[in-house]
Scaffold this active site. Structure first.
Site, mmCIF file in Angstrom:
data_model
loop_
_atom_site.group_PDB
_atom_site.id
_atom_site.type_symbol
_atom_site.label_atom_id
_atom_site.label_comp_id
_atom_site.label_asym_id
_atom_site.label_seq_id
_atom_site.Cartn_x
_atom_site.Cartn_y
_atom_site.Cartn_z
ATOM 1 N N ASP A 169 19.286 -6.483 16.406
ATOM 2 C CA ASP A 169 19.133 -7.762 16.959
ATOM 3 C C ASP A 169 19.014 -8.726 15.674
ATOM 4 O O ASP A 169 18.663 -8.335 14.403
ATOM 5 C CB ASP A 169 17.574 -7.720 17.347
ATOM 6 C CG ASP A 169 17.282 -9.347 18.111
ATOM 7 O OD1 ASP A 169 17.878 -9.513 19.093
ATOM 8 O OD2 ASP A 169 16.691 -9.961 17.418
ATOM 9 N N GLU A 180 18.337 -13.079 14.003
ATOM 10 C CA GLU A 180 17.983 -14.397 14.490
ATOM 11 C C GLU A 180 18.939 -15.165 13.839
ATOM 12 O O GLU A 180 19.653 -14.971 12.458
ATOM 13 C CB GLU A 180 16.525 -14.756 13.975
ATOM 14 C CG GLU A 180 15.586 -13.747 14.938
ATOM 15 C CD GLU A 180 15.580 -13.969 16.391
ATOM 16 O OE1 GLU A 180 15.867 -14.907 16.827
ATOM 17 O OE2 GLU A 180 15.211 -12.922 16.809
ATOM 18 N N HIS A 238 11.213 -12.992 19.246
ATOM 19 C CA HIS A 238 12.137 -13.436 18.482
ATOM 20 C C HIS A 238 12.131 -13.582 16.916
ATOM 21 O O HIS A 238 12.476 -14.335 16.027
ATOM 22 C CB HIS A 238 12.137 -15.416 18.903
ATOM 23 C CG HIS A 238 12.669 -15.433 20.209
ATOM 24 N ND1 HIS A 238 13.911 -15.364 20.713
ATOM 25 C CD2 HIS A 238 11.892 -15.851 21.219
ATOM 26 C CE1 HIS A 238 13.917 -15.694 21.850
ATOM 27 N NE2 HIS A 238 12.975 -16.009 22.305
ATOM 28 N N ASP A 285 12.349 -7.299 18.013
ATOM 29 C CA ASP A 285 13.210 -7.455 19.176
ATOM 30 C C ASP A 285 14.282 -6.195 19.430
ATOM 31 O O ASP A 285 14.419 -5.744 20.415
ATOM 32 C CB ASP A 285 14.065 -8.636 19.001
ATOM 33 C CG ASP A 285 13.133 -9.901 19.736
ATOM 34 O OD1 ASP A 285 11.909 -9.812 19.506
ATOM 35 O OD2 ASP A 285 13.685 -11.106 19.701
#
Length: 202
Positions: A27, A29, A167, A172
């Site tokens: 994951d 960001e 997030h 995540d």
């Protein structure tokens, strides 16, 4: 004789039974959704096999550009948090080593891989060519009628996952790894026992 019986099966064979498959859940960001102009701010990766956690890695990443306020509100990641973080070029070799030849998993994983492969190409590194499993179409195929939508947060609530997505990359990734486990159990009831069937299921 039967060719299939005598053929040596290797562990990266698509017919591998799912409990023996090493999955690496990714994951990231980012500063936004444009993989050309936006940049990665955080990476989380979790390695699992047979429902067991093998390891994890997570790091903030200095995106080399300002993080828009809307993104800071969403992720909680601010400019001041990433100022001392490594640049993506420094993180990628570690990430590639961690992932190895595992099956890459993510929720809407093409988003994450799009950014990572763009960064790898920019650094003259080979992009990921691993087998990929996306938990989003898998969830749509297996549990869509039980949930209002297939967002990670919705699925985490519905299946009471231990890790709730926030997030933030490692949270995540952990939540997605738990979701994968739920989906593998569901898939098994449909007779999906090997990696090839799982990849074809959605």
């Amino acid at each position: 004789g039967d060719m299939k019986a005598t053929r040596q099966t290797s562990l990266d064979d698509l017919g591998t039974p799912l409990p023996l498959v090493t999955f690496c859940v990714l994951d990231i960001e980012t500063t936004g959704t444009d993989r050309g102009g936006d940049a990665i701010t955080e990476i989380g990766a979790v390695k699992v096999r047979g429902g067991e956690l093998l390891g994890s890695m997570g790091t903030l990443v200095n995106p080399g550009r300002a993080i828009p306020p809307t993104i800071t509100i969403l992720t909680g990641i601010s400019d001041s948090m990433v100022i001392t973080a490594p640049r993506i070029e420094e993180v990628l070799p570690t990430l590639q080593e961690f992932v190895g030849d595992a099956v890459i998993v993510g929720h809407n994983v093409s988003f994450d891989l799009g950014f990572l492969n763009t960064a790898l190409r920019r650094g003259d590194r080979a992009p990921f060519r691993n087998t990929v499993v996306d938990t989003l179409p898998l969830a749509r195929r297996l549990v869509r009628d039980e949930v209002p939508d297939c967002r990670l947060g919705t699925l985490a609530n519905r299946f009471r996952l231990t890790t709730r997505p926030t997030h933030r990359a490692l949270d995540d990734a952990m939540a997605t790894a738990e979701l994968l486990h739920v989906l593998l159990e569901r898939a098994a009831t449909l007779g999906v026992l090997g990696l090839d069937d799982l990849v074809e299921l959605p």
